[in-house]
Design an enzyme around this catalytic site. Structure first.
Site, PDB file in Angstrom:
ATOM      1  N   GLN A   2     -12.873  24.627  -0.580  1.00 43.72           N
ATOM      2  CA  GLN A   2     -13.723  24.472  -1.395  1.00 43.72           C
ATOM      3  C   GLN A   2     -14.758  24.479  -0.762  1.00 43.72           C
ATOM      4  O   GLN A   2     -15.826  25.848  -1.560  1.00 43.72           O
ATOM      5  CB  GLN A   2     -13.178  24.195  -2.497  1.00 43.72           C
ATOM      6  N   TYR A  24      -4.158  35.872  -3.801  1.00 45.98           N
ATOM      7  CA  TYR A  24      -4.352  37.162  -4.184  1.00 45.98           C
ATOM      8  C   TYR A  24      -2.722  38.049  -4.028  1.00 45.98           C
ATOM      9  O   TYR A  24      -2.017  38.095  -4.047  1.00 45.98           O
ATOM     10  CB  TYR A  24      -4.928  37.644  -2.750  1.00 45.98           C
TER      11      TYR A  24
HETATM   12  P1  NAD Z   1      -9.881  38.481  -7.107  1.00 46.93           P
HETATM   13  O1  NAD Z   1     -11.419  38.673  -6.312  1.00 46.93           O
HETATM   14  O2  NAD Z   1      -9.107  38.821  -5.341  1.00 46.93           O
HETATM   15  O3  NAD Z   1      -8.661  39.307  -7.830  1.00 46.93           O
HETATM   16  C1  NAD Z   1      -9.111  38.677  -8.848  1.00 46.93           C
HETATM   17  C2  NAD Z   1      -8.131  39.064  -9.703  1.00 46.93           C
HETATM   18  O4  NAD Z   1      -7.187  40.113 -10.182  1.00 46.93           O
HETATM   19  C3  NAD Z   1      -7.025  38.392  -9.406  1.00 46.93           C
HETATM   20  O5  NAD Z   1      -6.145  37.306 -10.202  1.00 46.93           O
HETATM   21  C4  NAD Z   1      -5.658  39.400  -9.087  1.00 46.93           C
HETATM   22  O6  NAD Z   1      -4.321  38.659  -9.131  1.00 46.93           O
HETATM   23  C5  NAD Z   1      -5.966  40.212  -9.828  1.00 46.93           C
HETATM   24  N1  NAD Z   1      -5.280  41.317 -10.048  1.00 46.93           N
HETATM   25  C6  NAD Z   1      -5.142  42.445  -8.866  1.00 46.93           C
HETATM   26  N2  NAD Z   1      -4.612  43.737  -9.256  1.00 46.93           N
HETATM   27  C7  NAD Z   1      -4.445  43.393 -10.393  1.00 46.93           C
HETATM   28  C8  NAD Z   1      -3.921  44.112 -11.679  1.00 46.93           C
HETATM   29  N3  NAD Z   1      -3.471  45.221 -11.238  1.00 46.93           N
HETATM   30  N4  NAD Z   1      -3.840  44.193 -12.864  1.00 46.93           N
HETATM   31  C9  NAD Z   1      -4.535  42.703 -13.254  1.00 46.93           C
HETATM   32  N5  NAD Z   1      -4.593  41.671 -12.563  1.00 46.93           N
HETATM   33  C10 NAD Z   1      -4.981  42.327 -10.968  1.00 46.93           C
HETATM   34  O7  NAD Z   1      -9.126  37.087  -6.964  1.00 46.93           O
HETATM   35  P2  NAD Z   1     -10.203  35.430  -6.947  1.00 46.93           P
HETATM   36  O8  NAD Z   1     -11.195  35.497  -7.678  1.00 46.93           O
HETATM   37  O9  NAD Z   1     -10.614  36.204  -5.165  1.00 46.93           O
HETATM   38  O10 NAD Z   1      -8.632  34.633  -6.328  1.00 46.93           O
HETATM   39  C11 NAD Z   1      -8.396  34.477  -5.401  1.00 46.93           C
HETATM   40  C12 NAD Z   1      -7.198  33.220  -5.180  1.00 46.93           C
HETATM   41  O11 NAD Z   1      -7.925  32.487  -4.454  1.00 46.93           O
HETATM   42  C13 NAD Z   1      -6.367  32.609  -6.460  1.00 46.93           C
HETATM   43  O12 NAD Z   1      -5.340  32.758  -6.880  1.00 46.93           O
HETATM   44  C14 NAD Z   1      -7.248  31.641  -7.096  1.00 46.93           C
HETATM   45  O13 NAD Z   1      -6.343  30.725  -7.519  1.00 46.93           O
HETATM   46  C15 NAD Z   1      -7.703  31.699  -5.414  1.00 46.93           C
HETATM   47  N6  NAD Z   1      -8.194  29.984  -5.323  1.00 46.93           N
HETATM   48  C16 NAD Z   1      -8.137  29.506  -5.014  1.00 46.93           C
HETATM   49  C17 NAD Z   1      -8.778  28.047  -5.516  1.00 46.93           C
HETATM   50  C18 NAD Z   1      -8.649  26.623  -5.180  1.00 46.93           C
HETATM   51  O14 NAD Z   1      -8.761  25.684  -4.996  1.00 46.93           O
HETATM   52  N7  NAD Z   1      -6.571  25.932  -4.647  1.00 46.93           N
HETATM   53  C19 NAD Z   1      -9.783  28.123  -5.510  1.00 46.93           C
HETATM   54  C20 NAD Z   1     -10.096  29.681  -5.653  1.00 46.93           C
HETATM   55  C21 NAD Z   1      -9.415  30.604  -5.294  1.00 46.93           C
END
Ligand code: NAD
Length: 356
Positions: free
Chosen positions: A126, A225
């Site tokens: 993070q 993802y």
């Molecule tokens: P992203 O920008 O790749 O996507 C945004 C969202 O779109 C996702 O939640 C995805 O499931 C959703 N999505 C994709 N296709 C879809 C569909 N057909 N219908 C509905 N929704 C759909 O995501 P992001 O914001 O970059 O996050 C990616 C991952 O990183 C997540 O799992 C998040 O929890 C994780 N993350 C973890 C931490 C941590 O501290 N552990 C911090 C930041 C992000």
């Protein structure tokens, strides 16, 4: 070690990779800092501020050919690679699936490249995660854009002129941007709804006060993802979302699938079913958008529905976005200093290699 900060040249890009306040911190770490003239101008950071923190202002070619580490947000141009020192390190987004030539040029010259989109999405990473810091801002700003475009008030209001019902705001895609959009819309009084295909998003959405619309399509995530849906899953999703979208005043879409165009979730037919005066803010527009009718970079009105496809939304908050990006960059440079051979799991994951 010389660190060079280049000015961004993409249209719509107002951010800068390093802000003045982090220059002195980089110097404390032992780096010499060169900054391209006017690099921070569009984010309201002047050359003089960089100089007073100890940076040297130089022109682009000088920085390209003298820096050991080049810091940028967007990828450099392929033709610039010839000026970069052999063995130098570039830290920037690469998006190798659309910049194959740049990748090839970099590898041929034995330049190392840490691609920011490859940062592992874990709690441990993070502190360097620019994807998260920038997506948070995009989610916040999307709600403000929706508020500005909507012909209706967001919060409930009880006045002598009657009671105004709160607006219904649906956020599709509950990643980092989506969660912040839900939290922001709730804060200004909207009734919030969330939709995502990753099951773990339910509790996250509920934790910011949203009602989760339980998807009939469930996708176990890989590295956090989502994946692209099959035609059958898309059809199920369409049937489920059609009625839900129709009762919303605002729909904010943020859905992404890595390395692919943004999934088309809102069809023309679904927009036909929406109330006049409804608003769609599609912040997946940089990747084509989640709505079939989105015109990236424009706001249009179709059958009384306002559809906005803003590009590079974090750059609309250039001061905060640059400050957060810069903090992530500083943390990354500290990590690089501790692991110059890239023997660290975060750096290893980000390092661009041939044959991938
Ligand atoms: P992203 O920008 O790749 O996507 C945004 C969202 O779109 C996702 O939640 C995805 O499931 C959703 N999505 C994709 N296709 C879809 C569909 N057909 N219908 C509905 N929704 C759909 O995501 P992001 O914001 O970059 O996050 C990616 C991952 O990183 C997540 O799992 C998040 O929890 C994780 N993350 C973890 C931490 C941590 O501290 N552990 C911090 C930041 C992000």
């Amino acid at each position: 070690m010389i660190v060079g900060v280049l000015k961004e040249t993409y249209t719509n890009e107002r951010r800068v990779a390093v802000v003045p306040r982090d220059v002195s911190k980089l110097k404390e770490l032992g780096f010499e800092v060169l900054v391209e003239s006017n690099a921070g101008k569009l984010a309201y950071f002047e050359d003089e501020e960089y100089e007073s923190e100890g940076a040297r202002i130089e022109d682009r070619k000088y920085i390209l050919s003298n820096a050991d580490i080049i810091l940028k947000i967007n990828p450099p141009e392929t033709k610039e690679v010839e000026y970069i020192k052999d063995g130098a390190l570039i830290v920037a987004f690469l998006y190798e699936w659309k910049n194959e030539e740049l990748k090839k040029a970099v590898l041929e010259k034995h330049i190392r490249y840490l691609a920011l989109e490859k940062i592992p999405r874990t709690t441990k990473a993070q502190f360097v995660d620019v994807l998260s810091s920038q997506a948070t801002l995009a989610g916040y700003k999307a709600v403000l854009i929706a508020g500005e475009l909507s012909p209706k008030l967001f919060p409930m209001l009880t006045t002598a002129a009657g009671t105004v019902k709160p607006a219904n705001v649906l956020v599709i895609g509950v990643g980092v941007a989506g969660l912040q959009a839900l939290a922001t819309a709730k804060r200004i009084g909207a009734n919030t709804f969330a939709y995502d295909i990753r099951p773990e998003t339910k509790t996250e959405a509920e934790s910011v006060g949203a009602k989760f619309l339980q998807s009939p399509v469930i996708v176990e995530s890989k590295g956090g993802y989502a994946r692209e849906l099959t035609d059958e899953e898309k059809q199920k999703q369409y049937q489920f979302l059609k009625d839900n979208v129709a009762r919303m005043d605002v729909v904010i879409t943020t859905a992404q699938v890595p390395g692919r165009p943004a999934p088309k979730i809102i069809t023309k037919d679904m927009v036909d079913g929406m109330k006049k005066g409804s608003v769609i803010v599609d912040i997946a527009s940089d990747n084509g958008g989640n709505c079939e009718l989105t015109e990236p970079g424009r706001t249009i009105e179709y059958n009384g529905v306002i559809i906005s496809g803003p590009l590079n939304v974090p750059s609309m908050l250039p001061i905060t976005a640059s400050e957060m990006f810069s903090k992530n960059m500083f943390n990354l440079l500290k990590l690089i200093k501790e692991h110059p051979e890239m023997d660290d799991e975060i750096l290893e994951a980000m390092l661009v290699k041939g044959g991938e």
